[in-house]
Scaffold this active site. Structure first.
Site, PDB file in Angstrom:
ATOM      1  N   SER A 149      27.536 -26.938 -16.586  1.00  0.00           N
ATOM      2  CA  SER A 149      26.495 -27.200 -17.493  1.00  0.00           C
ATOM      3  C   SER A 149      25.169 -27.101 -16.755  1.00  0.00           C
ATOM      4  O   SER A 149      24.087 -27.412 -17.258  1.00  0.00           O
ATOM      5  CB  SER A 149      26.705 -28.923 -17.805  1.00  0.00           C
TER       6      SER A 149
ATOM      7  N   LYS B   5      14.380 -20.444  -4.522  1.00  0.00           N
ATOM      8  CA  LYS B   5      15.545 -20.252  -5.204  1.00  0.00           C
ATOM      9  C   LYS B   5      16.002 -19.208  -5.380  1.00  0.00           C
ATOM     10  O   LYS B   5      15.183 -17.989  -5.633  1.00  0.00           O
ATOM     11  CB  LYS B   5      15.515 -21.005  -6.292  1.00  0.00           C
TER      12      LYS B   5
ATOM     13  N   CYS C 212      10.929 -24.904  -3.984  1.00  0.00           N
ATOM     14  CA  CYS C 212      11.873 -24.417  -4.981  1.00  0.00           C
ATOM     15  C   CYS C 212      11.502 -23.039  -5.538  1.00  0.00           C
ATOM     16  O   CYS C 212      12.649 -22.323  -6.303  1.00  0.00           O
ATOM     17  CB  CYS C 212      12.113 -25.526  -6.336  1.00  0.00           C
TER      18      CYS C 212
END
Length: 352
Positions: A48, A19, A16
């Site tokens: 959201s 990203k 991750c």
């Protein structure tokens, strides 16, 4: 798998940590927000910043849909497949749902890396799908310059048990279900500096699916949930506080860490994404005097891969939550790491 396998040398990012930086992502998505105004059955779109999209099926349940993939975070192909699968599946649990079926996403530099390694990656992903009782039913592959793998996962959630990241209430307490430090330790591993006693701890954290999210979702006293991934606890806690219109008090001394993390931080070992995360979120943070700020600069924005569930709890439901944590073998995570208060000047106040 032989030691000469070095998948991570073929990827600029890892897990991750690859990203797109939060500020850049906001620019990309500035005109791409989708919500229920256009599609009334879409209960959760991307407005959201939640872990998955949620679409109302009209029978009291909703479809939970998520996609997650990244470049190698470890060198062993089988383990990489396990980690990527666990990370993707955990997003469904982070919404309070249960996964039903997964599809694989594979990018492979066919001319550079053995096809057998890709087979091992798929096998690793399939093993984690089997662990949670879902099929890896197909997918899509492309010839790429860097290897990448992940899953598209669909699941179901009862509408009354759906949990989002922006529904925290003032006075709620904050819990987490895994230790922090994944980005630091994987960077140490990539540099050949990770001690053998820390490797097993890291791999266990990376490959454990957050199935507890389903049980937590059943509890009315759990008001909001998310999982800690590429933006670090700093980024994902900011999303919770900002989305709920509150300020989070984070008790730094209560944060659980993977063994050895502090020592690696002292050696200035951390991934590039840490600095990008800090740049994106630091303006909303205040540190109480006495907090180890030099360490916190590295730890709080540390990108986690398949990090723990970060969730808020009403004070009158804490004992029930602790029982659930203990029954899932998470006794080490029964103490709250913070709380939420009326919105102040900063979104996060880091306390001793």
């Amino acid at each position: 798998m032989s030691e000469e396998v070095k998948l991570t040398q073929y990827s600029r990012g890892a897990g991750c940590g690859c990203k797109i930086a939060p500020k850049a992502l906001e620019t990309i998505l500035k005109d791409a927000w989708v919500d229920g105004k256009t599609f009334p059955s879409l209960l959760v779109g991307n407005q959201s910043k939640d872990d998955a999209a949620v679409y109302d099926l009209g029978n009291g349940t909703s479809l939970v849909a998520t996609t997650d993939f990244f470049m190698p975070i470890v060198d062993d192909p089988y383990d990489f497949g396990r980690i990527a699968a666990a990370n993707a599946i955990s997003d469904v649990y982070a919404m309070g749902g249960r996964p039903l079926v997964a599809l694989a996403i594979l990018g492979w530099p066919v001319e550079q890396l053995p096809l057998e390694w890709a087979t091992k990656i798929i096998e690793g992903g399939r093993s984690v799908c089997a662990e949670v009782g879902i099929p890896l039913a197909g997918g899509h592959s492309v010839d790429t310059t860097e290897p990448l793998f992940g899953l598209s996962v669909n699941g179901l959630v009862s509408n009354k048990h759906l949990k989002q990241n922006n529904s925290v209430k003032e006075g709620d307490l904050l819990f987490i279900t895994k230790p922090l430090g994944v980005g630091v330790l994987t960077t140490a591993m990539k540099r050949g500096l990770l001690q053998s006693e820390h490797k097993a701890l890291l791999l266990d954290t990376l490959t454990t699916v957050n199935t507890i999210g389903y049980e937590l979702g059943q509890l009315d006293g759990v008001t909001a949930m998310t999982d800690v991934t590429g933006f670090g606890i700093l980024g994902h806690l900011t999303e919770m506080a900002e989305g709920s219109g509150l300020t989070a008090h984070l008790q730094y001394s209560k944060l659980p860490l993977i063994e050895g993390v502090s020592d690696y931080i002292k050696q200035r070992i951390f991934p590039d994404a840490t600095s990008r995360n800090w740049s994106s979120y630091s303006a909303g943070v205040r540190f109480e005097k006495g907090v180890n700020v030099m360490e916190a600069f590295t730890l709080l924005p540390d990108p986690q891969t398949n990090g723990g569930i970060l969730f808020s709890v009403r004070p009158d439901s804490v004992e029930t939550v602790i029982d659930v944590l203990k029954s899932n073998g998470l006794s080490d995570f029964c103490s709250p790491i913070g709380s939420f208060v009326q919105a102040g000047e900063k979104r996060i106040e880091v306390l001793i």
